[in-house]
Motif scaffolding. Structure first.
Motif, PDB file in Angstrom:
ATOM      1  N   UNK A 136       0.805  -1.228   0.000  1.00  0.00           N
ATOM      2  CA  UNK A 136       0.000   0.000   0.000  1.00  0.00           C
ATOM      3  C   UNK A 136       0.837   1.278   0.000  1.00  0.00           C
ATOM      4  N   UNK A 137       1.921   1.377   0.794  1.00  0.00           N
ATOM      5  CA  UNK A 137       2.717   2.606   0.720  1.00  0.00           C
ATOM      6  C   UNK A 137       3.281   2.854  -0.671  1.00  0.00           C
ATOM      7  N   UNK A 138       3.709   1.796  -1.349  1.00  0.00           N
ATOM      8  CA  UNK A 138       4.233   1.975  -2.707  1.00  0.00           C
ATOM      9  C   UNK A 138       3.140   2.471  -3.643  1.00  0.00           C
ATOM     10  N   UNK A 139       1.931   1.944  -3.474  1.00  0.00           N
ATOM     11  CA  UNK A 139       0.808   2.381  -4.299  1.00  0.00           C
ATOM     12  C   UNK A 139       0.506   3.866  -4.051  1.00  0.00           C
ATOM     13  N   UNK A 140       0.445   4.262  -2.783  1.00  0.00           N
ATOM     14  CA  UNK A 140       0.149   5.655  -2.460  1.00  0.00           C
ATOM     15  C   UNK A 140       1.235   6.587  -2.974  1.00  0.00           C
ATOM     16  N   UNK A 141       2.488   6.186  -2.834  1.00  0.00           N
ATOM     17  CA  UNK A 141       3.578   7.038  -3.309  1.00  0.00           C
ATOM     18  C   UNK A 141       3.526   7.215  -4.824  1.00  0.00           C
ATOM     19  N   UNK A 142       3.223   6.138  -5.550  1.00  0.00           N
ATOM     20  CA  UNK A 142       3.150   6.230  -7.005  1.00  0.00           C
ATOM     21  C   UNK A 142       1.994   7.112  -7.446  1.00  0.00           C
ATOM     22  N   UNK A 143       0.860   6.990  -6.763  1.00  0.00           N
ATOM     23  CA  UNK A 143      -0.288   7.845  -7.071  1.00  0.00           C
ATOM     24  C   UNK A 143       0.086   9.309  -6.850  1.00  0.00           C
TER      25      UNK A 143
ATOM     26  N   UNK B  85      -9.038  10.978 -12.362  1.00  0.00           N
ATOM     27  CA  UNK B  85      -9.543  10.181 -11.244  1.00  0.00           C
ATOM     28  C   UNK B  85      -8.607   9.004 -11.005  1.00  0.00           C
ATOM     29  N   UNK B  86      -8.252   8.801  -9.740  1.00  0.00           N
ATOM     30  CA  UNK B  86      -7.417   7.672  -9.317  1.00  0.00           C
ATOM     31  C   UNK B  86      -8.277   6.746  -8.464  1.00  0.00           C
ATOM     32  N   UNK B  87      -8.540   5.554  -8.960  1.00  0.00           N
ATOM     33  CA  UNK B  87      -9.281   4.538  -8.217  1.00  0.00           C
ATOM     34  C   UNK B  87      -8.256   3.598  -7.592  1.00  0.00           C
ATOM     35  N   UNK B  88      -8.194   3.564  -6.273  1.00  0.00           N
ATOM     36  CA  UNK B  88      -7.104   2.880  -5.584  1.00  0.00           C
ATOM     37  C   UNK B  88      -7.635   1.746  -4.705  1.00  0.00           C
ATOM     38  N   UNK B  89      -6.726   0.841  -4.349  1.00  0.00           N
ATOM     39  CA  UNK B  89      -7.086  -0.256  -3.451  1.00  0.00           C
ATOM     40  C   UNK B  89      -8.047  -1.253  -4.050  1.00  0.00           C
ATOM     41  N   UNK B  90      -7.924  -1.507  -5.375  1.00  0.00           N
ATOM     42  CA  UNK B  90      -8.903  -2.352  -6.065  1.00  0.00           C
ATOM     43  C   UNK B  90      -8.541  -3.829  -5.925  1.00  0.00           C
ATOM     44  N   UNK B  91      -8.702  -4.351  -4.712  1.00  0.00           N
ATOM     45  CA  UNK B  91      -8.454  -5.770  -4.457  1.00  0.00           C
ATOM     46  C   UNK B  91      -9.715  -6.424  -3.936  1.00  0.00           C
TER      47      UNK B  91
ATOM     48  N   UNK C 120      -6.158   3.082 -12.345  1.00  0.00           N
ATOM     49  CA  UNK C 120      -6.684   2.026 -11.485  1.00  0.00           C
ATOM     50  C   UNK C 120      -5.508   1.268 -10.905  1.00  0.00           C
ATOM     51  N   UNK C 121      -5.498   1.078  -9.575  1.00  0.00           N
ATOM     52  CA  UNK C 121      -4.342   0.412  -8.974  1.00  0.00           C
ATOM     53  C   UNK C 121      -4.750  -0.440  -7.788  1.00  0.00           C
ATOM     54  N   UNK C 122      -3.854  -1.339  -7.440  1.00  0.00           N
ATOM     55  CA  UNK C 122      -4.059  -2.232  -6.302  1.00  0.00           C
ATOM     56  C   UNK C 122      -2.701  -2.659  -5.789  1.00  0.00           C
ATOM     57  N   UNK C 123      -2.656  -3.158  -4.561  1.00  0.00           N
ATOM     58  CA  UNK C 123      -1.401  -3.625  -3.976  1.00  0.00           C
ATOM     59  C   UNK C 123      -1.594  -5.037  -3.447  1.00  0.00           C
ATOM     60  N   UNK C 124      -0.519  -5.800  -3.495  1.00  0.00           N
ATOM     61  CA  UNK C 124      -0.586  -7.219  -3.143  1.00  0.00           C
ATOM     62  C   UNK C 124      -0.406  -7.484  -1.648  1.00  0.00           C
ATOM     63  N   UNK C 125       0.101  -6.501  -0.919  1.00  0.00           N
ATOM     64  CA  UNK C 125       0.274  -6.639   0.530  1.00  0.00           C
ATOM     65  C   UNK C 125      -0.038  -5.314   1.187  1.00  0.00           C
ATOM     66  N   UNK C 126      -0.356  -5.360   2.454  1.00  0.00           N
ATOM     67  CA  UNK C 126      -0.643  -4.114   3.167  1.00  0.00           C
ATOM     68  C   UNK C 126       0.628  -3.358   3.483  1.00  0.00           C
ATOM     69  N   UNK C 127       1.654  -4.086   3.940  1.00  0.00           N
ATOM     70  CA  UNK C 127       2.885  -3.447   4.394  1.00  0.00           C
ATOM     71  C   UNK C 127       4.074  -3.903   3.578  1.00  0.00           C
TER      72      UNK C 127
ATOM     73  N   UNK D 189       7.282  -5.688   2.572  1.00  0.00           N
ATOM     74  CA  UNK D 189       7.824  -6.952   3.048  1.00  0.00           C
ATOM     75  C   UNK D 189       6.770  -7.946   3.483  1.00  0.00           C
ATOM     76  N   UNK D 190       5.490  -7.544   3.456  1.00  0.00           N
ATOM     77  CA  UNK D 190       4.416  -8.440   3.864  1.00  0.00           C
ATOM     78  C   UNK D 190       4.102  -9.487   2.809  1.00  0.00           C
ATOM     79  N   UNK D 191       3.321 -10.456   3.218  1.00  0.00           N
ATOM     80  CA  UNK D 191       2.946 -11.533   2.296  1.00  0.00           C
ATOM     81  C   UNK D 191       2.065 -10.975   1.176  1.00  0.00           C
ATOM     82  N   UNK D 192       2.473 -11.235  -0.055  1.00  0.00           N
ATOM     83  CA  UNK D 192       1.776 -10.701  -1.225  1.00  0.00           C
ATOM     84  C   UNK D 192       0.641 -11.655  -1.604  1.00  0.00           C
ATOM     85  N   UNK D 193      -0.427 -11.629  -0.781  1.00  0.00           N
ATOM     86  CA  UNK D 193      -1.492 -12.624  -0.932  1.00  0.00           C
ATOM     87  C   UNK D 193      -2.772 -12.049  -1.518  1.00  0.00           C
ATOM     88  N   UNK D 194      -2.813 -10.762  -1.726  1.00  0.00           N
ATOM     89  CA  UNK D 194      -4.039 -10.170  -2.248  1.00  0.00           C
ATOM     90  C   UNK D 194      -4.191 -10.430  -3.747  1.00  0.00           C
ATOM     91  N   UNK D 195      -5.435 -10.358  -4.191  1.00  0.00           N
ATOM     92  CA  UNK D 195      -5.723 -10.469  -5.629  1.00  0.00           C
ATOM     93  C   UNK D 195      -6.422  -9.199  -6.092  1.00  0.00           C
TER      94      UNK D 195
END
Length: 710
Positions: free
Chosen positions: A335-342, A511-517, A553-560, A562-568
């Motif tokens: 998520x931080x990487x997603x926010x920084x890129x946005x 428009x930036x649509x974020x967190x699309x998991x 449109x963006x999404x991230x695979x982990x919350x933090x 180094x976290x487990x990249x388990x999101x889809x």
């Protein structure tokens, strides 16, 4: 042409479909109007046409919609078309005016007082029947009472109906029903009305009093209903009471934009309009004047995936604007990487001439805003929060700060030992748990939002504990207080941060649509209900159609990090987004399938994972060699520059960036931009000052700064 063009004559500038709707004969008319197709223009021109043709006088027209802003826009458009005297109001405002007028005849005593808010009275009712009076529970119970009234569900039927609908409840249905009953008793005994009572009592006055019905129906003969897909059963019943069997009604709506079912709204009256009125004129508006063909095409593709769409919902938008850029899809590790890129992309748009007020970041839940508040501050882009509070202004966050401050001041036994990050994070979690930070998210929308905010604080504690040289509970409280004070800048025009629900009816250039998991879009609690999942799809469609030109449109695979990249990524993007879509990493480099490039510790060379470590350029456990005198000079300079620019200090540089500068002591521009948080824009604005401060010539830097802004 678009919905904001100037208005000329009663048929000025209408396309063929809009003209057909405006000139349809008196009687039932249904306008199926897709996003951006000019529905407000169409219905105001229809009213003007009917008045000009003598079919109805302006004073006999009642147009209703759902927000005061939309009602005001209708009135302004009608005035510009020369129509004076037509009523354009929200359902509640119209009912309030009517109820006040008819009250002496129907009730025969002084009008009852209107409640500004029902929470206090709901709390008294809850206490009476033994239900929790915690604010979050009361807010959700109050929402249930509102839903019940909007859905025409009485106290005695509440438990059975909610069980059949499988509603997500904050307490057992039977107990909520008891609160509902006690609330109504308290309200009546004190001669009070809530906003839902305005509709209920107005409906009853017309249905049960013949003289009231006759006078009202003599006064109003022509009805227009905007956003008809959002009517509740109660509003529909009031509308039918107004009509009294007549059929001079025009409705405008789009079933693809039904996103308020949780509050009782239903598209069924719109979908069944031709069944009730077999001779109705039906006009479809599908020419989209708001968005580029690229945005329109993507929106069509997303909504086309909906299951079992009725004919009235099968609007296919056709973009009327010139071609624009293709929508951008990006996947990130965290998520931080997603926010920084946005934030970096927004900075580019602003630098290229797009006004900040024409840019929006849209998310599913308000708790997602904090990352984007921080990231935009890092790139010195102002922002405003719409439809929600700033993260550190929220009640639960303020309560958490109070509790943490108290715990930190109770003595060393309540503080984690220096150098023990896990102890600090654990201490914070221990303080937050009594406030609602459970292992799993709770039931109830308000409780979930509170939980999300507390979970975000726990994650901040984890980041702080990993980066601070001497982590302690008191140090974390100081960090939070700095963040809180820094995030109350003067009111400015800036990038809009808002939820998808609050974005309805608005539009922006970008428009930036974020967190699309999955789990966020669609939201986790929609699982198990096909209708709830489809409403989530419509919510995404609404977000897509807010964009005029630029769409991300963006999404991230982990919350933090180094976290487990388990999101889809969201299931709604299947077959729409490219299968393998690289995106920029936290350092701006393109990220491929193996993940973004990772920075290394400048002390030991180890890979850095945490954002605080990346900012500092070293591992949390590696020794800090910060120049304290330089850091003091930097903070003094930052405060002065912030005052000169009338911005919060964090907009110039965050504390983490200043610490990194004081540790690394860059000698030139190249060394400065190697520090996270310093890009081309900040280098241009502040680089010379900072380098002079690093070289020890603080007086020179200060005088140069003052001279440049005198």
């Amino acid at each position: 042409m678009n919905d904001r063009d100037g208005d000329g004559g009663p048929l000025s500038g209408l396309d063929p479909e809009q003209r057909a709707a405006a000139t349809a004969p008196r009687g039932p008319v249904c306008v199926l109007a897709g996003a951006g197709t000019g529905k407000t223009r169409t219905i105001t021109h229809r009213i003007a046409y009917l008045v000009r043709q003598g079919h109805v006088s302006a004073g006999q027209v009642l147009a209703v919609t759902f927000t005061a802003r939309a009602a005001g826009e209708l009135r302004n458009r009608l005035r510009h078309l020369g129509v004076e005297g037509a009523q354009a109001r929200t359902f509640h405002a119209a009912a309030l005016k009517q109820l006040r007028y008819f009250w002496p005849r129907v009730v025969g005593e002084e009008p009852w007082e209107l409640l500004d808010g029902k929470l206090k009275l709901v709390g008294q009712a809850a206490h009476r029947v033994g239900v929790s009076t915690e604010r979050d529970v009361l807010r959700d119970v109050a929402s249930e009472i509102e839903w019940s009234k909007a859905s025409l569900v009485g106290v005695e039927d509440y438990a059975a109906v909610t069980a059949r609908l499988r509603r997500d409840l904050p307490a057992p249905a039977a107990k909520i029903g008891e609160v509902y009953a006690a609330y109504e008793e308290l309200k009546s005994s004190r001669r009070l009305l809530d906003f839902d009572d305005l509709l209920l009592h107005t409906t009853a006055a017309i249905e049960q009093h013949r003289s009231v019905a006759e006078e009202f129906r003599q006064r109003y003969r022509c009805f227009v209903v905007d956003e008809y897909q959002d009517v509740t059963p109660l509003q529909q019943r009031l509308l039918e009471a107004w009509l009294g069997g007549r059929d001079d009604i025009t409705v405008v709506g789009d079933a693809n934009q039904t996103i308020y079912s949780f509050g009782g709204a239903s598209p069924q009256p719109l979908l069944e309009f031709t069944r009730r009125y077999p001779d109705a004129t039906v006009v479809r508006l599908e020419r989209d004047y708001r968005s580029t063909p690229q945005v329109v095409s993507l929106a069509n593709s997303v909504i086309a995936g909906a299951r079992a769409r009725p004919a009235a919902a099968r609007l296919r938008l056709v973009g009327q604007r010139q071609a624009g850029p293709e929508p951008v899809f990006n996947e990130f590790d965290d998520e931080p990487a997603e926010a920084d890129a946005v934030a970096r992309r927004i900075r580019e748009l602003v630098d290229s001439g797009v006004p900040a007020s024409e840019i929006a970041v849209l998310y599913r839940v308000n708790a997602q805003s904090e990352s984007y508040e921080r990231a935009l501050a890092e790139v010195t882009v102002p922002y405003v929060i719409r439809g929600g509070e700033r993260f550190f202004s929220r009640r639960e966050v303020r309560a958490a700060l109070t509790a943490l401050r108290s715990a930190a001041g109770e003595g060393p036994e309540h503080s984690a030992d220096a150098g023990a990050p896990a102890d600090v994070a654990g201490a914070v979690r221990a303080v937050l748990e009594p406030l609602g930070l459970t292992t799993e998210p709770p039931q109830g929308a308000t409780a979930r939002e509170r939980w999300d905010a507390l979970a975000a604080l726990a994650e901040l504690a984890r980041d702080f504990a990993a980066s601070a040289s001497e982590p302690s509970l008191g140090g974390f409280v100081a960090e939070l207080e700095h963040r809180a004070s820094a995030q109350h800048p003067p009111t400015v025009e800036g990038v809009t941060l808002t939820s998808l629900h609050a974005a309805k009816g608005l539009e922006w250039d970008a428009v930036f649509l974020v967190g699309l998991t999955d789990g966020t879009m669609p939201i986790q609690h929609a699982e198990g209900s096909d209708s709830a999942i489809e409403e989530e799809r419509r919510l995404l469609y609404v977000g897509l159609t807010r964009a005029r030109e630029h769409l991300w449109l963006s999404w991230s695979l982990a919350r933090n990090p180094g976290g487990r990249r388990s999101r889809r990524r969201s299931r709604f993007l299947r077959g729409v987004a490219p299968d393998d879509q690289p995106g920029p990493g936290a350092d701006g480099r393109t990220r491929g399938k193996k993940g973004r490039a990772k920075a290394g510790c400048r002390v030991c060379g180890s890979r850095l994972a945490e954002p605080a470590e990346v900012s500092a350029g070293r591992c949390a456990q590696c020794p800090s060699d910060v120049d304290e005198e330089l850091l003091a000079r930097l903070k003094e300079w930052r405060g002065r520059r912030a005052r000169e620019l009338s911005v919060p200090a964090y907009v110039v540089f965050t504390d983490a960036t200043l610490v990194a500068i004081a540790e690394q002591r860059p000698a030139d521009d190249r060394g400065l931009v190697a520090i996270p948080g310093i890009g081309a824009t900040k280098l241009e604005r502040f680089g010379a000052d900072v380098l002079e401060l690093v070289r020890g010539d603080g007086a020179s830097a200060a005088s140069a700064s003052s001279a440049a802004h005198d």
